[in-house]
Design a protein around this motif. Structure first.
Motif, PDB file in Angstrom:
ATOM      1  N   TYR A  37       0.987  -1.130   0.016  1.00 43.90           N
ATOM      2  CA  TYR A  37       0.007  -0.090   0.038  1.00 43.90           C
ATOM      3  C   TYR A  37       0.948   1.246   0.030  1.00 43.90           C
ATOM      4  CZ  TYR A  37      -2.811   3.604   2.396  1.00 43.90           C
ATOM      5  OH  TYR A  37      -3.082   4.987   2.980  1.00 43.90           O
ATOM      6  N   GLU A  40       2.896   1.960  -3.463  1.00 46.01           N
ATOM      7  CA  GLU A  40       1.874   2.691  -4.292  1.00 46.01           C
ATOM      8  C   GLU A  40       1.723   4.104  -3.898  1.00 46.01           C
ATOM      9  OE1 GLU A  40       0.630   1.209  -6.921  1.00 46.01           O
ATOM     10  OE2 GLU A  40       1.315  -0.845  -6.780  1.00 46.01           O
ATOM     11  N   GLN A  41       1.319   4.323  -2.645  1.00 47.76           N
ATOM     12  CA  GLN A  41       1.063   5.673  -2.210  1.00 47.76           C
ATOM     13  C   GLN A  41       2.408   6.634  -2.610  1.00 47.76           C
ATOM     14  OE1 GLN A  41      -0.067   6.264   1.875  1.00 47.76           O
ATOM     15  NE2 GLN A  41       0.055   8.331   1.597  1.00 47.76           N
ATOM     16  N   GLU A  55      -4.734   9.749  -9.362  1.00 45.68           N
ATOM     17  CA  GLU A  55      -4.243   8.511  -9.997  1.00 45.68           C
ATOM     18  C   GLU A  55      -3.838   7.627  -8.798  1.00 45.68           C
ATOM     19  OE1 GLU A  55      -2.627   9.939 -14.557  1.00 45.68           O
ATOM     20  OE2 GLU A  55      -1.306  10.849 -12.687  1.00 45.68           O
ATOM     21  N   ILE A  56      -3.170   8.244  -7.857  1.00 45.95           N
ATOM     22  CA  ILE A  56      -2.465   7.582  -6.731  1.00 45.95           C
ATOM     23  C   ILE A  56      -3.688   7.072  -5.885  1.00 45.95           C
ATOM     24  CG2 ILE A  56      -1.278   7.807  -4.441  1.00 45.95           C
ATOM     25  CD1 ILE A  56       0.738   9.754  -5.862  1.00 45.95           C
ATOM     26  N   GLU A  58      -6.355   6.073  -6.884  1.00 44.61           N
ATOM     27  CA  GLU A  58      -7.133   4.832  -7.571  1.00 44.61           C
ATOM     28  C   GLU A  58      -6.039   3.692  -7.668  1.00 44.61           C
ATOM     29  OE1 GLU A  58      -9.785   3.853  -9.584  1.00 44.61           O
ATOM     30  OE2 GLU A  58     -10.449   5.699  -8.723  1.00 44.61           O
ATOM     31  N   LYS A  59      -4.767   3.771  -7.428  1.00 51.13           N
ATOM     32  CA  LYS A  59      -3.889   2.653  -7.389  1.00 51.13           C
ATOM     33  C   LYS A  59      -4.064   2.031  -5.706  1.00 51.13           C
ATOM     34  CE  LYS A  59       0.276   3.189  -8.641  1.00 51.13           C
ATOM     35  NZ  LYS A  59       1.697   3.331  -9.033  1.00 51.13           N
TER      36      LYS A  59
END
Length: 164
Positions: A37, A40-41, A55-56, A58-59
């Motif tokens: 997590y 991704e952040q 966009e982040i 959504e990831k």
């Protein structure tokens, strides 16, 4: 009397179910989950054209409860890393996560504290910044973060004010 036994049995079953759900959260699995997590952040490869906060968001959506995703998006949490990367002209990567279990809650969730090691770098230099936070994870058909709070660092406060 039968009604009393039925209620007692129901209470015991509910207690057993909540105990099982928190026991099912293996510490190694939780650490891996949190590391994925936070990777991704915080991963910003190109500081000149970083991902947006949307966009982040959504990831990281699969890691968060709907309520916590909405809360973090509303507070623009996912815009912090891209803003810093762009302002200081450095890429960002997660170097590590230290996770400590704090307490199990009555609802089956577990509170944790964490320290992230974030590396800000370019071809010429790098700096590693420790960032502390707290989160709560619940296991309802898979791990979900229901609360994530991070303490702002002095480095972030300085970097947000900088212009590239």
């Amino acid at each position: 009397m039968r009604k009393m036994i039925g209620i007692l049995l129901l209470v015991v079953m509910m207690f057993g179910m909540t105990s099982c759900s928190s026991e099912a959260m293996n510490n190694d699995d939780v650490k891996t989950f949190v590391k994925e997590y936070k990777t991704e952040q915080y991963t910003i490869e190109n500081p000149d054209d970083p991902l947006t906060g949307l966009e982040i968001g959504e990831k990281v959506k699969p890691f968060l409860s709907e309520e916590e995703l909405e809360n973090l998006m509303k507070n623009r949490v996912f815009s912090i890393a891209p803003t810093i990367a762009k302002n200081i002209g450095k890429s960002v990567e997660l170097e590590g996560v230290r996770l400590e279990k704090e307490q199990e809650n009555d609802n089956g969730s577990i509170d944790y504290t964490y320290t992230l090691k974030l590396k800000y770098y370019d071809d010429h230099s790098s700096v590693v910044v420790a960032k502390k936070g707290e989160l709560t994870i619940k296991n309802n058909d898979g791990l979900k973060i229901t609360r994530d709070w991070e303490k702002p660092t002095e480095f972030e406060q300085y970097a947000i004010l900088q212009s590239h």
